[in-house]
Design a protein around this motif. Structure first.
Motif, PDB file in Angstrom:
ATOM      1  N   ARG A 202     -18.876   4.165   8.770  1.00  0.00           N
ATOM      2  CA  ARG A 202     -19.560   5.231   8.029  1.00  0.00           C
ATOM      3  C   ARG A 202     -20.007   6.374   8.959  1.00  0.00           C
ATOM      4  O   ARG A 202     -20.038   7.527   8.553  1.00  0.00           O
ATOM      5  CB  ARG A 202     -20.750   4.648   7.272  1.00  0.00           C
ATOM      6  CG  ARG A 202     -20.351   3.763   6.094  1.00  0.00           C
ATOM      7  CD  ARG A 202     -21.535   3.400   5.215  1.00  0.00           C
ATOM      8  NE  ARG A 202     -21.081   2.800   3.970  1.00  0.00           N
ATOM      9  CZ  ARG A 202     -21.151   1.494   3.696  1.00  0.00           C
ATOM     10  NH1 ARG A 202     -21.656   0.657   4.583  1.00  0.00           N
ATOM     11  NH2 ARG A 202     -20.712   1.025   2.534  1.00  0.00           N
TER      12      ARG A 202
ATOM     13  N   GLY B  92      -4.151  11.893   3.697  1.00  0.00           N
ATOM     14  CA  GLY B  92      -3.529  10.596   3.455  1.00  0.00           C
ATOM     15  C   GLY B  92      -2.608  10.138   4.560  1.00  0.00           C
ATOM     16  O   GLY B  92      -1.890   9.149   4.401  1.00  0.00           O
TER      17      GLY B  92
ATOM     18  N   SER C 114     -11.734  11.505   6.612  1.00  0.00           N
ATOM     19  CA  SER C 114     -11.114  10.210   6.894  1.00  0.00           C
ATOM     20  C   SER C 114     -11.717   9.146   5.974  1.00  0.00           C
ATOM     21  O   SER C 114     -12.871   9.250   5.557  1.00  0.00           O
ATOM     22  CB  SER C 114     -11.350   9.819   8.353  1.00  0.00           C
ATOM     23  OG  SER C 114     -10.774  10.755   9.227  1.00  0.00           O
ATOM     24  N   ARG C 115     -10.918   8.109   5.698  1.00  0.00           N
ATOM     25  CA  ARG C 115     -11.401   7.075   4.794  1.00  0.00           C
ATOM     26  C   ARG C 115     -10.659   5.765   5.036  1.00  0.00           C
ATOM     27  O   ARG C 115      -9.602   5.735   5.677  1.00  0.00           O
ATOM     28  CB  ARG C 115     -11.214   7.498   3.334  1.00  0.00           C
ATOM     29  CG  ARG C 115      -9.781   7.764   2.941  1.00  0.00           C
ATOM     30  CD  ARG C 115      -9.654   8.260   1.502  1.00  0.00           C
ATOM     31  NE  ARG C 115      -8.294   8.657   1.169  1.00  0.00           N
ATOM     32  CZ  ARG C 115      -7.344   7.821   0.765  1.00  0.00           C
ATOM     33  NH1 ARG C 115      -7.617   6.533   0.645  1.00  0.00           N
ATOM     34  NH2 ARG C 115      -6.144   8.272   0.465  1.00  0.00           N
TER      35      ARG C 115
ATOM     36  N   VAL D  58     -13.921   1.029   0.943  1.00  0.00           N
ATOM     37  CA  VAL D  58     -12.638   1.567   0.489  1.00  0.00           C
ATOM     38  C   VAL D  58     -12.868   2.810  -0.363  1.00  0.00           C
ATOM     39  O   VAL D  58     -13.625   2.783  -1.339  1.00  0.00           O
ATOM     40  CB  VAL D  58     -11.837   0.514  -0.301  1.00  0.00           C
ATOM     41  CG1 VAL D  58     -10.541   1.121  -0.843  1.00  0.00           C
ATOM     42  CG2 VAL D  58     -11.528  -0.688   0.588  1.00  0.00           C
ATOM     43  N   GLY D  59     -12.218   3.896   0.016  1.00  0.00           N
ATOM     44  CA  GLY D  59     -12.317   5.144  -0.736  1.00  0.00           C
ATOM     45  C   GLY D  59     -13.422   6.061  -0.274  1.00  0.00           C
ATOM     46  O   GLY D  59     -13.412   7.257  -0.596  1.00  0.00           O
ATOM     47  N   GLU D  60     -14.408   5.523   0.477  1.00  0.00           N
ATOM     48  CA  GLU D  60     -15.467   6.389   0.989  1.00  0.00           C
ATOM     49  C   GLU D  60     -14.881   7.395   1.979  1.00  0.00           C
ATOM     50  O   GLU D  60     -14.081   7.018   2.844  1.00  0.00           O
ATOM     51  CB  GLU D  60     -16.551   5.573   1.708  1.00  0.00           C
ATOM     52  CG  GLU D  60     -17.425   4.756   0.792  1.00  0.00           C
ATOM     53  CD  GLU D  60     -18.597   4.127   1.540  1.00  0.00           C
ATOM     54  OE1 GLU D  60     -18.905   4.585   2.659  1.00  0.00           O
ATOM     55  OE2 GLU D  60     -19.194   3.174   1.000  1.00  0.00           O
ATOM     56  N   ALA D  61     -15.254   8.651   1.862  1.00  0.00           N
ATOM     57  CA  ALA D  61     -14.769   9.681   2.776  1.00  0.00           C
ATOM     58  C   ALA D  61     -15.950  10.303   3.498  1.00  0.00           C
ATOM     59  O   ALA D  61     -16.973  10.617   2.895  1.00  0.00           O
ATOM     60  CB  ALA D  61     -13.988  10.747   2.025  1.00  0.00           C
TER      61      ALA D  61
ATOM     62  N   GLU E 169     -15.331  -4.252   1.579  1.00  0.00           N
ATOM     63  CA  GLU E 169     -14.621  -3.630   0.456  1.00  0.00           C
ATOM     64  C   GLU E 169     -15.341  -2.415  -0.136  1.00  0.00           C
ATOM     65  O   GLU E 169     -14.683  -1.486  -0.607  1.00  0.00           O
ATOM     66  CB  GLU E 169     -14.304  -4.672  -0.611  1.00  0.00           C
ATOM     67  CG  GLU E 169     -13.133  -5.553  -0.206  1.00  0.00           C
ATOM     68  CD  GLU E 169     -12.643  -6.472  -1.310  1.00  0.00           C
ATOM     69  OE1 GLU E 169     -13.439  -6.774  -2.231  1.00  0.00           O
ATOM     70  OE2 GLU E 169     -11.467  -6.888  -1.240  1.00  0.00           O
TER      71      GLU E 169
ATOM     72  N   LEU F 148       0.823  -1.212   0.000  1.00  0.00           N
ATOM     73  CA  LEU F 148       0.000   0.000   0.000  1.00  0.00           C
ATOM     74  C   LEU F 148       0.852   1.255   0.000  1.00  0.00           C
ATOM     75  O   LEU F 148       0.477   2.264  -0.607  1.00  0.00           O
ATOM     76  CB  LEU F 148      -0.926   0.008   1.221  1.00  0.00           C
ATOM     77  CG  LEU F 148      -1.809   1.250   1.397  1.00  0.00           C
ATOM     78  CD1 LEU F 148      -2.819   1.373   0.254  1.00  0.00           C
ATOM     79  CD2 LEU F 148      -2.526   1.222   2.746  1.00  0.00           C
TER      80      LEU F 148
ATOM     81  N   ALA G 126      -8.339   3.228   3.559  1.00  0.00           N
ATOM     82  CA  ALA G 126      -7.367   3.182   2.467  1.00  0.00           C
ATOM     83  C   ALA G 126      -7.284   1.801   1.837  1.00  0.00           C
ATOM     84  O   ALA G 126      -6.998   1.673   0.641  1.00  0.00           O
ATOM     85  CB  ALA G 126      -5.991   3.603   2.969  1.00  0.00           C
ATOM     86  N   GLU G 127      -7.555   0.773   2.648  1.00  0.00           N
ATOM     87  CA  GLU G 127      -7.389  -0.593   2.122  1.00  0.00           C
ATOM     88  C   GLU G 127      -8.064  -1.583   3.052  1.00  0.00           C
ATOM     89  O   GLU G 127      -8.068  -1.419   4.277  1.00  0.00           O
ATOM     90  CB  GLU G 127      -5.894  -0.918   2.017  1.00  0.00           C
ATOM     91  CG  GLU G 127      -5.588  -2.281   1.419  1.00  0.00           C
ATOM     92  CD  GLU G 127      -4.098  -2.541   1.265  1.00  0.00           C
ATOM     93  OE1 GLU G 127      -3.691  -2.990   0.180  1.00  0.00           O
ATOM     94  OE2 GLU G 127      -3.333  -2.298   2.225  1.00  0.00           O
TER      95      GLU G 127
END
Length: 455
Positions: free
Chosen positions: A452, A396, A375-376, A367-370, A364, A202, A378-379
């Motif tokens: 979430r 990041g 904050s999100r 992943v990528g939701e902010a 999964e 990553l 990353a993997e």
């Protein structure tokens, strides 16, 4: 990957497999009283994660003294893979203690020690003559593996990886990367321990062979193969963040070790015993270690660990140089024989793969939701039932603060999760391999909702 009825087939449980919070707050009144007694009698260095004090456990649930039932995504840190009260393990323990609780194998031997050693020789990778020494804890296994490697090679240096975790004893603290809470104020540590870079796809963006080239260069230039007794590596890092090295990294390091008279030691203490969907994490790339350390899930919750390796290496120390008063306890050995049998009979490796399929289905999409804070996730990474979510902030950077909020929200809802990573920004999932699919989905849904709501 899709879960099938065979990989997560219905099992029989002693306790209701449900998430249920019956007290107005956590901890409940009985657990709160126990917590006060603990604070008055146990040092603050012991810090329980769960608010409730457990009085019963089975399958995928922990029941506390107030009647709250939590979904268990910790398994005592990957220990109760076969369940916290597996009937076969319980029966084996009862039978063993009915005959004798202890003799010390080096004083008065018993067959169950030998049986565990024979089983480990059968299931560990490598078609060669093996030997096993049984011990009490993972840290003790790592210490003995290093001791044996030094005896065999007549060299002193030990290489471990960035972010590694190997235990809390003096030598293993030196081998462990994370300072707080494991090392701060506890030095000086054992000498001749060196750290090399681990593959972290990553963040480093390297292929396995590229990452291995960096690691090997550092070992050759900063330590020298002529001084190096062993390389100790977690095939999937535990406390370091459940980091799965890029494909090709482990085989390259193992090959270099073989070519340079360096013992390759796989620390499978957390990743082993079917946790990653195979007996051992190294099996996913066909890596054959010279030595392997195991513990945690090996004995269904009883304290037992092992070092298994090539006979010529294991036989290097002389008679009487290995062992310990409680090493290879007859009760723990009986539990291990039952637990290992359950792993085969219940196809816990297959169940681990089924757990991964369900978990990826639910997690999964995160992943990528902010969220509002930026904050999100990353993997989502890992193998089998050894999975993790890594969190970063809007820039990041590692986001440990949001992980604390998510863990607290999960516990309030009746789900126990653990965190890890140097920055505390990783949630790790270690459910019992016997957990039912309905309870698993319920726990994962709680986790996804907490993510979430808090990112």
């Amino acid at each position: 990957m899709t879960a099938t009825p065979s990989t997560l087939s219905t099992l029989t449980y002693r306790l209701p497999q449900e998430r249920k919070i019956v007290t107005d707050q956590l901890p409940g009144p009985v657990s709160a009283d126990l917590a006060a007694r603990t604070a008055a009698s146990v040092p603050r260095g012991i810090a329980p994660a769960l608010a409730g004090y457990v009085v019963d456990a089975d399958g995928g649930v922990l029941v506390d003294a107030d009647g709250n039932s939590f979904v268990d995504f910790a398994s005592g840190i990957a220990v109760t893979s076969v369940g916290a009260s597996n009937e076969k393990v319980v029966a084996a323990v009862r039978e063993a203690v009915g005959h004798f609780t202890h003799t010390n194998f080096t004083t008065s031997p018993y067959a169950s020690y030998t049986a565990v050693a024979e089983k480990l020789a059968e299931i560990t990778p490598g078609d060669f003559d093996k030997r096993t020494v049984l011990l009490n804890s993972g840290a003790e296994a790592v210490e003995n593996a290093v001791k044996i490697a030094r005896s065999y090679t007549k060299k002193n240096a030990v290489v471990v990886m960035d972010r590694a975790y190997h235990g809390r004893t003096n030598l293993t603290m030196a081998m462990t990367a994370k300072n707080v809470p494991y090392k701060s104020g506890f030095g000086p540590f054992a000498s001749e321990v060196y750290r090399a870079p681990m593959s972290y796809p990553l963040h480093d963006g390297l292929t396995g062979p590229e990452a291995a080239e960096q690691t090997i260069y550092q070992m050759e230039k900063e330590i020298g193969a002529e001084n190096l007794a062993c390389v100790v590596i977690e095939p999937i890092q535990g406390e370091g963040g459940f980091v799965v090295p890029a494909e090709g990294f482990l085989p390259a390091i193992a090959e270099w070790c073989r070519a340079n008279d360096v013992v390759f030691i796989a620390d499978e203490i957390q990743a082993g015993m079917c946790r990653t969907g195979d007996w051992f994490a190294v099996n996913h790339e066909g890596v054959v270690p010279d030595m392997m350390t195991t513990a945690k899930g090996i004995a269904g919750g009883m304290p037992l660990s092992a070092v298994t390796g090539r006979a010529e290496i294991m036989d290097a120390p002389g008679p009487g140089s290995l062992g310990g008063t409680y090493a290879g306890s007859p009760v723990a050995c009986a539990a291990a024989i039952a637990a290992l049998s359950q792993m085969e009979d219940l196809d816990l490796a297959g169940r681990a793969r089924g757990i991964e399929a369900v978990a990826r289905e639910i997690l999964e999409p995160l992943v990528g939701e902010a969220g509002a804070s930026g904050s999100r996730v990353a993997e989502v990474r890992g193998r089998g039932a050894m999975l993790a979510l890594e969190f970063v902030d809007a820039e990041g950077r590692p986001d440990g603060a949001v992980v604390k909020k998510i863990a607290a929200a999960c516990q309030a809802a009746g789900l126990l999760i653990l965190t890890c990573g140097l920055d505390g920004n990783v949630i790790r999932l270690l459910p019992p391999l016997v957990i039912g699919e309905d309870l698993l989905r319920d726990g994962l849904t709680v986790l996804a909702g907490a993510v979430r709501e808090n990112i």
